[in-house]
Design a protein around this motif. Structure first.
Motif, PDB file in Angstrom:
ATOM      1  N   SER A   1       6.348   7.929   8.300  1.00 42.00           N
ATOM      2  CA  SER A   1       5.071   8.427   7.846  1.00 42.00           C
ATOM      3  C   SER A   1       5.160   9.885   7.872  1.00 42.00           C
ATOM      4  O   SER A   1       4.386  10.578   7.236  1.00 42.00           O
ATOM      5  CB  SER A   1       4.034   7.947   8.898  1.00 42.00           C
ATOM      6  OG  SER A   1       4.440   8.312  10.160  1.00 42.00           O
TER       7      SER A   1
ATOM      8  N   ASN B   1      12.072   3.417   0.802  1.00 36.18           N
ATOM      9  CA  ASN B   1      10.835   3.015   1.000  1.00 36.18           C
ATOM     10  C   ASN B   1       9.914   4.092   1.446  1.00 36.18           C
ATOM     11  O   ASN B   1       8.714   4.063   0.967  1.00 36.18           O
ATOM     12  CB  ASN B   1      10.711   1.822   1.771  1.00 36.18           C
ATOM     13  CG  ASN B   1      11.076   1.736   3.179  1.00 36.18           C
ATOM     14  OD1 ASN B   1      10.728   2.790   3.680  1.00 36.18           O
ATOM     15  ND2 ASN B   1      11.700   0.836   3.667  1.00 36.18           N
TER      16      ASN B   1
ATOM     17  N   LYS C   1      -4.146   2.483   9.692  1.00 38.22           N
ATOM     18  CA  LYS C   1      -3.193   2.368  10.700  1.00 38.22           C
ATOM     19  C   LYS C   1      -3.732   2.929  12.136  1.00 38.22           C
ATOM     20  O   LYS C   1      -3.599   2.233  12.910  1.00 38.22           O
ATOM     21  CB  LYS C   1      -2.349   3.651  10.059  1.00 38.22           C
ATOM     22  CG  LYS C   1      -1.160   2.971   9.088  1.00 38.22           C
ATOM     23  CD  LYS C   1      -0.365   4.027   8.911  1.00 38.22           C
ATOM     24  CE  LYS C   1       0.465   4.538   9.851  1.00 38.22           C
ATOM     25  NZ  LYS C   1       1.579   5.625   9.498  1.00 38.22           N
TER      26      LYS C   1
ATOM     27  N   SER D   1       3.390  -0.650  11.629  1.00 41.76           N
ATOM     28  CA  SER D   1       2.600   0.164  10.858  1.00 41.76           C
ATOM     29  C   SER D   1       2.914   0.506   9.503  1.00 41.76           C
ATOM     30  O   SER D   1       2.102   0.261   8.546  1.00 41.76           O
ATOM     31  CB  SER D   1       2.787   1.733  11.435  1.00 41.76           C
ATOM     32  OG  SER D   1       2.132   2.041  12.570  1.00 41.76           O
TER      33      SER D   1
END
Ligand code: UTP
Length: 710
Positions: free
Chosen positions: A86, A163, A185, A203
């Motif tokens: 993230s 990803n 989230k 997440s």
């Protein structure tokens, strides 16, 4: 269906049980009013600001990554460290962890590398280090000591880098992606639904659900970034993956507001989606049928497991496909209770949004959920508001503690050296040049000659013993018996045969030879014992001659826990070796303590100097290397270190040293506080000082001897 649920289950999952037995009538998608959506829109803007990390925290995170990159790439040859997750996609939450991936070429022994990394991290003072070698991707988890930010370091997690690239590309396409994903989230974290280790979704899986939703609303907000040409095909771990990420031109995004998209997310996944029939796939235009992926809905399912009808609910309960690893179902971590929790919570959220329940109430943390600590601390947070005198007093205490810690290290190093020297002395392996006074050298020379004699006696004894098949008492018994047989008067009626007599004679001579051999072996052994005793006495002499030096450290060594258990009693080589090894272990802790104190002293000094806040031209030589070259000593970028210090990032001793050099720290070296260069060298220097003392006494100059095993 109502039957089969316990009272507790009914109160924990009222909505999901209602949905299963048909008694729950979830609101339709158009039940949301415009006014409610407008409110929600405002709330989401505030929420995004609230849950995003502050600038300080972002800098701290960057500082952690930079520092680890420098340390780890140096420690694992040919490796490169890459941040992912993230923090890279822009979907980072205030209390999120730092995800790092170390790409190691030719990773043959992941567990060995993990262990090495854990040791390196320990020596760098990271906390709560935990290695997980059996996972699909080997991982080390730890916490940054200064900021409290948790870090996940995985090995060769190449697909995760891909990803991350994909999710980042989606985030960059439209600001609504970030608004909705952060809100979802955050909700999942607050409500205890984002913990793959506790049986809910990761997440990452929640992010995939958000992206799939935005991709598949009536007027899509984002296109499918994996569709089109050219394709990118890559191989990782012997498997081929299509890791294409494209940026299609001419896509016209739909106009739904972030509030609509957020609310409809809950309707889509918790009211509408046919989980038993379809797979969630970011990669395909429509969610494919389960049969297409050979992921059938589990026969048993979570309801049967929760009602106790089966032990296991089966696999693929939700079926969420990883965008690149098509074998990987992101719901594989979901357990029956986790499934019920997240379905219940999704319905609760949807109902609440339609009802107009306050968003903060809908996002309140669930009972008993302990959330990660609030904003991580800065480097000087605890000192803010303290007057300078107090900090100066604290600094004086820490300097005194550091000086004791340094003495403890010196004492242990000296003690270990002595154990090694005495062990060598016992084995006669002590060389003339190894830092000894003339008296000791004379004794050592004798020890060496004697050790050679001892080896010879032992070898002769062992060679004799090899030939002896019987113990001495048996040899003597047999000899007596045979002597008696061979010398007694012969009974005329029982005259022994000639062969028998020949055999007895030959056995008799054989036993006689054995007896002589035994006597020789005893003599060699006796000689060995005598030499050993003399050797021990001589070693004692060395210890006495070294007493003066030892006296200086005696008190400190007395306080060392663990040294008593390895006291030398019989004076055997093994005892000295054991003691040296134990001291090596103790030294590790003592050096750590010294390092911790030294950092603290540096920090307090930097604070008193106004250190990191103040600029100033670097002093000459402030950024010099270690003067010896060598890969383990990096050049310190003082500007970067200062920035890291300002944001409370982790500082190594080299960083602090450079920082202090630049700020000018009078007194640091006068009072015994050393720079990293000096501290790291201190043990070798202590040994070298001792050797030089000896030389000076002898009035000679020359090349210093090497200290054993240092
Ligand atoms: P997280 O689940 O921590 O996701 O996985 P996140 O979005 O980064 O969440 P927070 O906010 O930091 O907690 C981290 C990364 O690990 C990879 C993905 O790259 C993800 O971004 N990952 C995770 C996988 O590749 N597969 C998984 O099943 C889980």
């Amino acid at each position: 269906m109502t039957a089969g649920w316990s009272k507790d289950q009914r109160s924990r999952w009222p909505r999901i049980i209602g949905a299963l037995d048909g008694s729950l009538d979830a609101p339709a998608l158009d039940a949301l009013t415009e006014a409610r959506l407008a409110d929600l829109g405002r709330n989401l803007v505030d929420l995004e600001r609230e849950v995003s990390p502050s600038d300080v925290e972002r800098k701290q995170r960057r500082g952690i990554v930079k520092h680890l990159k420098r340390v780890l790439e140096r420690q694992v040859r040919g490796s490169t460290l890459h941040p992912f997750g993230s923090a890279e996609t822009g979907l980072v939450l205030r209390r999120g962890d730092v995800d790092l991936c170390l790409i190691v070429k030719d990773l043959r022994k992941p567990k060995g590398v993990l262990r090495h990394l854990a040791n390196v991290l320990e020596s760098e003072d990271y906390r709560d280090i935990q290695t997980i070698g059996r996972a699909k991707v080997p991982i080390v988890k730890f916490t940054d000591p200064t900021t409290g930010i948790p870090v996940d370091l995985s090995l060769n997690n190449a697909l995760a880098l891909r990803n991350t690239e994909l999710i980042g590309a989606y985030v960059d396409m439209d600001p609504r992606v970030k608004t909705v994903a952060l809100a979802v989230k955050h909700w999942a974290l607050q409500r205890g639904l984002a913990n793959a280790f506790r049986g809910t979704l990761s997440s990452y899986a929640w992010t995939v659900l958000v992206l799939r939703h935005l991709q598949s609303v009536e007027a899509p907000v984002v296109p499918n970034l994996q569709a089109g040409e050219p394709r990118r095909i890559e191989s990782y771990d012997g498997r081929t993956h299509d890791t294409t990420v494209l940026h299609p031109e001419g896509f016209e995004p739909g106009t739904a507001s972030a509030a609509e998209l957020f609310a409809s997310f809950f309707h889509r996944w918790f009211v509408q989606h046919p989980w038993d029939e379809r797979i969630v796939s970011l990669r395909e235009a429509d969610d494919p049928r389960r049969s297409k992926r050979r992921w059938p809905a589990p026969k048993a399912g979570p309801v049967k497991e929760l009602q106790g009808a089966v032990d296991r609910m089966g696999h693929h309960v939700m079926a969420i496909e990883d965008p690149f690893d098509l074998q990987h179902d992101l719901s594989r971590v979901v357990r029956a209770e986790g499934w019920a929790d997240l379905m219940e919570e999704g319905l609760r959220m949807w109902e609440g949004l339609v009802d107009g329940t306050d968003l903060s109430a809908l996002l309140a943390p669930v009972d008993g959920l302990t959330l990660a600590p609030d904003r991580p601390k800065g480097l000087f947070d605890d000192l803010q508001g303290m007057d300078k005198e107090r900090v100066a007093a604290l600094l004086a205490t820490k300097r005194a503690e550091l000086s004791v810690a340094q003495e403890r290290v010196d004492a242990l190093v000296a003690e270990r050296e002595e154990s090694i020297r005495l062990s060598k002395a016992m084995r006669g392996a002590l060389k003339d040049t190894e830092g000894m006074s003339q008296d000791i050298r004379d004794v050592a020379r004798g020890l060496r000659t004697r050790a050679a004699e001892m080896d010879e006696a032992k070898a002769l004894r062992d060679a004799e013993n090899k030939r002896l098949v019987l113990p001495k008492s048996r040899i003597e018994e047999e000899l007596k018996r045979l002597y008696h047989t061979l010398t007694n008067e012969v009974d005329v009626f029982r005259v022994p045969s000639l062969e028998r007599e020949q055999r007895d004679f030959s056995r008799f001579f054989e036993l006689q030879a054995m007896h002589r051999g035994k006597a020789a072996s005893d003599a060699h052994h006796q000689r060995y014992i005598e030499l050993l005793q003399v050797q021990r006495e001589e070693v004692k002499k060395i210890r006495t001659l070294e007493k003066d030096r030892k006296q200086a450290h005696a008190d400190l060594l007395k306080e060392e826990p663990g040294l008593k258990e390895v006291r030398v009693r019989s004076g055997d080589v093994d005892e000295y070796d054991r003691r040296a090894n134990r001291i090596s272990r103790l030294l590790k802790d003592r050096r750590k303590e010294r390092k911790r104190l030294s950092r603290e002293v540096g920090r307090l000094e930097a604070f008193l100097k106004g250190g990191p806040q103040r600029g100033g031209a670097p002093r000459r030589g402030a950024q010099r290397g270690n003067g010896r070259g060598g890969p383990r000593r990096p050049r310190v970028d003082v500007k970067e270190v200062r920035e890291r210090a300002q944001t409370g990032g982790t500082l190594s001793l080299a960083d602090l040293g450079a920082l202090l050099d630049q700020g000018g720290l009078p007194g640091a070296k006068q009072d015994g506080t050393q720079s990293k260069r000096h501290r790291h060298k201190s043990d070798r220097q202590a040994a070298s000082r001792r050797r030089n003392d000896v030389k000076q006494r002898r009035g000679k100059r020359g090349k210093g001897p090497r200290s054993p095993r240092e």
